[in-house]
Design an enzyme around this catalytic site. Structure first.
Site, PDB file in Angstrom:
ATOM      1  N   ASP A   7     -11.601   2.015   3.655  1.00 25.10           N
ATOM      2  CA  ASP A   7     -11.777   0.566   3.512  1.00 25.10           C
ATOM      3  C   ASP A   7     -13.261   0.183   3.445  1.00 25.10           C
ATOM      4  O   ASP A   7     -13.601  -0.957   3.144  1.00 25.10           O
ATOM      5  CB  ASP A   7     -11.137  -0.149   4.721  1.00 25.10           C
ATOM      6  CG  ASP A   7      -9.935  -0.990   4.318  1.00 25.10           C
ATOM      7  OD1 ASP A   7      -9.760  -1.233   3.108  1.00 25.10           O
ATOM      8  OD2 ASP A   7      -9.195  -1.409   5.214  1.00 25.10           O
TER       9      ASP A   7
ATOM     10  N   GLN B  42      -5.204  -1.972   9.579  1.00 27.54           N
ATOM     11  CA  GLN B  42      -4.844  -3.245   8.953  1.00 27.54           C
ATOM     12  C   GLN B  42      -5.281  -4.407   9.856  1.00 27.54           C
ATOM     13  O   GLN B  42      -4.942  -4.434  11.031  1.00 27.54           O
ATOM     14  CB  GLN B  42      -3.319  -3.283   8.734  1.00 27.54           C
ATOM     15  CG  GLN B  42      -2.819  -4.509   8.010  1.00 27.54           C
ATOM     16  CD  GLN B  42      -3.299  -4.588   6.568  1.00 27.54           C
ATOM     17  OE1 GLN B  42      -3.257  -3.605   5.822  1.00 27.54           O
ATOM     18  NE2 GLN B  42      -3.770  -5.751   6.165  1.00 27.54           N
TER      19      GLN B  42
ATOM     20  N   LYS C  44       0.844  -1.202   0.000  1.00 26.61           N
ATOM     21  CA  LYS C  44       0.000   0.000   0.000  1.00 26.61           C
ATOM     22  C   LYS C  44       0.873   1.244   0.000  1.00 26.61           C
ATOM     23  O   LYS C  44       0.592   2.221  -0.697  1.00 26.61           O
ATOM     24  CB  LYS C  44      -0.936  -0.015   1.218  1.00 26.61           C
ATOM     25  CG  LYS C  44      -2.052  -1.036   1.066  1.00 26.61           C
ATOM     26  CD  LYS C  44      -2.773  -1.351   2.355  1.00 26.61           C
ATOM     27  CE  LYS C  44      -3.717  -2.530   2.145  1.00 26.61           C
ATOM     28  NZ  LYS C  44      -4.262  -3.090   3.385  1.00 26.61           N
TER      29      LYS C  44
END
Ligand code: NAP
Length: 283
Positions: free
Chosen positions: A120, A97, A53
């Site tokens: 997300d 994450q 990322k």
């Protein structure tokens, strides 16, 4: 033989378009998109995902800041960090994450991320918006799958779509995205009986169960479109999908490979969401 849906190539195209867009945003509007990533603990797979990322951000010109918290972090410390990032006007997107240590409540953490910065798409506000067919952030993997289908001009409307898996991050939002595009959607999970009978009627199959080469040739209708979300390690250490590529590619009209299919698209769509967040927040 199937046509291969080349996620790597398509992701490259999306990233190049974003790079141009970010350059213009910086020059013309003084908007500098920024993503903050929180990682708790040192899960090796997560470290690779976060590195990828970060690389994608660098390439596109998105600012990237990583917050590494150790395994003993408390829920309060995690929530305090999220609060700080929510308040920081320079940060446009926040990503937590997963996985995080089991003693922490990830759902509470997802709820705490401001819906406007939830790139997300895991905050219940964004999940609700997807369900209601309203604009919001869509979870990156399903968003990437839809983008692939659209870019390859694959019709979704009126098709029988079967989603294998019902996780909150892939299966459920995937089903909702397909429903929003007017597919007739069936969701299969570990308690589903006679899965073969269901998949054999599918025009579109999205496999997201995390079982190596689960979808065999005899489970697929001639000409079906098969999207493989799964990432599994074979005994030889190589990455394998949830679909038996060799068998299924003989019958499917379109198929995604693993690697080089859905994976690169997931990161490209995350980048898309960060740029969208930056633009929305500067309106
Ligand atoms: P997950 O949370 O473990 O969910 C797996 C789902 O599959 C569950 O709903 C489970 O059913 C169902 N399932 C398990 N075994 C099954 C079986 N034999 N028959 C039918 N359904 C079965 O996994 P996930 O996070 O959704 O991820 C799925 C896969 O996608 C994994 O390989 C993951 O690594 C990969 N992934 C890839 C990307 C990417 O960017 N390419 C992104 C995210 C995930 P129950 O609900 O009944 O338990």
């Amino acid at each position: 033989m199937s046509k291969i849906i080349d996620g790597k190539e398509l992701a490259k195209k999306v990233r190049l378009e974003l790079k141009d867009e970010v350059e213009k945003l910086k020059k013309d509007e003084n908007i500098h998109p920024k993503l903050a990533v929180i990682m708790v603990g040192s899960d090796p797979a997560s470290q690779i995902y976060v590195r990828n990322k970060s690389k994608a951000c660098d390439e596109i010109g998105i600012e990237f800041e990583e917050f590494l918290l150790d395994e003993n972090t408390t829920q309060k410390e995690l929530l305090d960090l999220i609060d700080k990032l929510n308040e920081n006007e320079k940060v446009n997107g926040i990503l937590l994450q997963s996985p995080i240590p089991k003693n922490l409540d990830i759902n509470e953490a997802f709820r705490r991320i401001s819906p406007e910065k939830d790139v997300d798409g895991f905050n219940p506000v964004n999940v609700g918006k997807l369900t209601l067919g309203q604009k919001g952030f869509v979870s990156c993997t399903p968003f990437g799958v839809i983008k692939m289908l659209e870019e390859y001009n694959i019709d979704i409307e009126g098709k029988n779509a079967v989603v294998l898996g019902r996780s909150n991050i892939v299966g459920k939002p995937m089903s909702q995205c397909l429903l929003n595009k007017n597919a007739t959607v069936t969701i299969c999970h570990s308690k589903t009986k006679n899965i073969n009978d269901i998949t054999k009627n599918a025009d579109i199959i999205v496999a997201a169960i995390g079982k190596k080469e689960f979808v065999k040739g005899d489970m697929v209708k001639e000409g079906a479109v098969v999207i493989d979300v799964g990432i599994n390690r074979g005994e030889d250490g190589k990455l394998k999908g949830d679909v038996d590529f060799e068998e299924v590619s003989k019958k499917a009209s379109y198929i995604t490979p693993v690697p080089g299919g859905v994976g690169p698209m997931t990161i490209a769509m995350l980048m898309t969401n960060v740029v969208k967040a930056a633009k929305d927040q500067n309106k």
